[in-house]
Design a protein around this motif. Sequence first.
Motif, PDB file in Angstrom:
ATOM      1  N   ASN A 107       0.826  -1.200   0.000  1.00 51.34           N
ATOM      2  CA  ASN A 107       0.000   0.000   0.000  1.00 51.34           C
ATOM      3  C   ASN A 107       0.866   1.259   0.000  1.00 51.34           C
ATOM      4  OD1 ASN A 107      -2.113   1.709   0.051  1.00 51.34           O
ATOM      5  ND2 ASN A 107      -3.157   0.698   1.733  1.00 51.34           N
ATOM      6  N   ARG A 108       1.429   1.578  -1.149  1.00 52.38           N
ATOM      7  CA  ARG A 108       2.318   2.744  -1.296  1.00 52.38           C
ATOM      8  C   ARG A 108       1.566   4.063  -1.198  1.00 52.38           C
ATOM      9  NH1 ARG A 108       6.711   0.623   0.110  1.00 52.38           N
ATOM     10  NH2 ARG A 108       7.402  -1.088  -1.164  1.00 52.38           N
ATOM     11  N   GLU A 109       0.317   4.097  -1.626  1.00 54.73           N
ATOM     12  CA  GLU A 109      -0.454   5.341  -1.568  1.00 54.73           C
ATOM     13  C   GLU A 109      -0.654   5.788  -0.126  1.00 54.73           C
ATOM     14  OE1 GLU A 109      -3.893   4.004  -3.571  1.00 54.73           O
ATOM     15  OE2 GLU A 109      -3.101   4.449  -5.554  1.00 54.73           O
ATOM     16  N   GLN A 110      -0.921   4.840   0.751  1.00 57.87           N
ATOM     17  CA  GLN A 110      -1.089   5.155   2.163  1.00 57.87           C
ATOM     18  C   GLN A 110       0.212   5.696   2.749  1.00 57.87           C
ATOM     19  OE1 GLN A 110      -2.366   1.840   4.494  1.00 57.87           O
ATOM     20  NE2 GLN A 110      -2.606   3.051   6.342  1.00 57.87           N
ATOM     21  N   ILE A 111       1.322   5.134   2.348  1.00 60.70           N
ATOM     22  CA  ILE A 111       2.625   5.594   2.820  1.00 60.70           C
ATOM     23  C   ILE A 111       2.889   7.011   2.333  1.00 60.70           C
ATOM     24  CG2 ILE A 111       5.111   5.216   2.643  1.00 60.70           C
ATOM     25  CD1 ILE A 111       4.437   2.181   2.530  1.00 60.70           C
ATOM     26  N   GLU A 112       2.539   7.321   1.094  1.00 59.33           N
ATOM     27  CA  GLU A 112       2.743   8.663   0.554  1.00 59.33           C
ATOM     28  C   GLU A 112       1.889   9.698   1.283  1.00 59.33           C
ATOM     29  OE1 GLU A 112       5.033   9.747  -1.603  1.00 59.33           O
ATOM     30  OE2 GLU A 112       5.794   7.692  -1.497  1.00 59.33           O
ATOM     31  N   VAL A 113       0.665   9.344   1.618  1.00 59.91           N
ATOM     32  CA  VAL A 113      -0.200  10.261   2.373  1.00 59.91           C
ATOM     33  C   VAL A 113       0.407  10.534   3.743  1.00 59.91           C
ATOM     34  CG1 VAL A 113      -2.444  10.477   3.525  1.00 59.91           C
ATOM     35  CG2 VAL A 113      -2.333   9.681   1.168  1.00 59.91           C
ATOM     36  N   SER A 114       0.891   9.488   4.395  1.00 65.76           N
ATOM     37  CA  SER A 114       1.512   9.654   5.711  1.00 65.76           C
ATOM     38  C   SER A 114       2.765  10.517   5.633  1.00 65.76           C
ATOM     39  CB  SER A 114       1.862   8.293   6.303  1.00 65.76           C
ATOM     40  OG  SER A 114       0.704   7.543   6.524  1.00 65.76           O
ATOM     41  N   LYS A 115       3.575  10.316   4.619  1.00 64.65           N
ATOM     42  CA  LYS A 115       4.792  11.107   4.456  1.00 64.65           C
ATOM     43  C   LYS A 115       4.464  12.572   4.193  1.00 64.65           C
ATOM     44  CE  LYS A 115       8.045   7.596   2.951  1.00 64.65           C
ATOM     45  NZ  LYS A 115       8.916   7.142   1.866  1.00 64.65           N
ATOM     46  N   PHE A 116       3.397  12.828   3.438  1.00 65.16           N
ATOM     47  CA  PHE A 116       2.990  14.206   3.169  1.00 65.16           C
ATOM     48  C   PHE A 116       2.680  14.929   4.475  1.00 65.16           C
ATOM     49  CE2 PHE A 116      -0.565  17.177   2.710  1.00 65.16           C
ATOM     50  CZ  PHE A 116       0.028  18.127   1.910  1.00 65.16           C
ATOM     51  N   TYR A 117       1.924  14.276   5.357  1.00 64.20           N
ATOM     52  CA  TYR A 117       1.557  14.908   6.623  1.00 64.20           C
ATOM     53  C   TYR A 117       2.756  15.042   7.554  1.00 64.20           C
ATOM     54  CZ  TYR A 117      -3.338  15.324   5.602  1.00 64.20           C
ATOM     55  OH  TYR A 117      -4.529  15.719   5.047  1.00 64.20           O
ATOM     56  N   GLU A 118       3.725  14.149   7.442  1.00 65.05           N
ATOM     57  CA  GLU A 118       4.934  14.271   8.259  1.00 65.05           C
ATOM     58  C   GLU A 118       5.779  15.463   7.837  1.00 65.05           C
ATOM     59  OE1 GLU A 118       7.034  10.594   8.061  1.00 65.05           O
ATOM     60  OE2 GLU A 118       5.533   9.507   9.212  1.00 65.05           O
ATOM     61  N   ARG A 119       5.744  15.819   6.557  1.00 67.04           N
ATOM     62  CA  ARG A 119       6.552  16.932   6.044  1.00 67.04           C
ATOM     63  C   ARG A 119       5.911  18.294   6.275  1.00 67.04           C
ATOM     64  NH1 ARG A 119       7.597  13.161   1.654  1.00 67.04           N
ATOM     65  NH2 ARG A 119       5.775  13.983   0.599  1.00 67.04           N
ATOM     66  N   LEU A 120       4.664  18.324   6.660  1.00 68.53           N
ATOM     67  CA  LEU A 120       3.979  19.599   6.907  1.00 68.53           C
ATOM     68  C   LEU A 120       4.578  20.299   8.125  1.00 68.53           C
ATOM     69  CD1 LEU A 120       0.212  18.713   6.423  1.00 68.53           C
ATOM     70  CD2 LEU A 120       1.625  20.126   4.948  1.00 68.53           C
ATOM     71  N   PRO A 121       4.468  21.627   8.166  1.00 70.03           N
ATOM     72  CA  PRO A 121       4.901  22.341   9.378  1.00 70.03           C
ATOM     73  C   PRO A 121       4.064  21.896  10.575  1.00 70.03           C
ATOM     74  CG  PRO A 121       4.424  23.888   7.603  1.00 70.03           C
ATOM     75  CD  PRO A 121       3.995  22.544   7.130  1.00 70.03           C
ATOM     76  N   LYS A 122       4.656  21.960  11.731  1.00 67.69           N
ATOM     77  CA  LYS A 122       3.955  21.565  12.950  1.00 67.69           C
ATOM     78  C   LYS A 122       2.866  22.586  13.282  1.00 67.69           C
ATOM     79  CE  LYS A 122       6.667  18.131  13.406  1.00 67.69           C
ATOM     80  NZ  LYS A 122       6.406  17.240  12.312  1.00 67.69           N
TER      81      LYS A 122
END
Length: 108
Positions: free
Chosen positions: A69-84
Amino acid sequence: MNFKDIDAPTSTETFNRGVIEEKTGNIYQSIVIMGKRAEQINQEMKTELIQKLDEFASHTDSLEEIFENREQIEVSKFYERLPKPASISIKEWMSGDIYYRVPEDDTK
């Protein structure tokens, strides 16, 4: 809230104390206001992330589905890169986008 258009810093930044307390006249009150806004932003981000990840949820998980499930991983990575959320609330505070009121002032 559109998280893609946020230009808040993703790393730690030093701010002038005088600028932060300028609007309220009290540094502690300003920090409390920014903290409460950060909590609101965090809740919005968490709700949106859970909604997006629920699209990928399956009730019968197999080991292959978990690793593919690469799409789920990409969504998670996107939110990790956002400013706090704290950085976003500080940015909003400095630009004057946060509305606040003091309850003691309403009784006058």
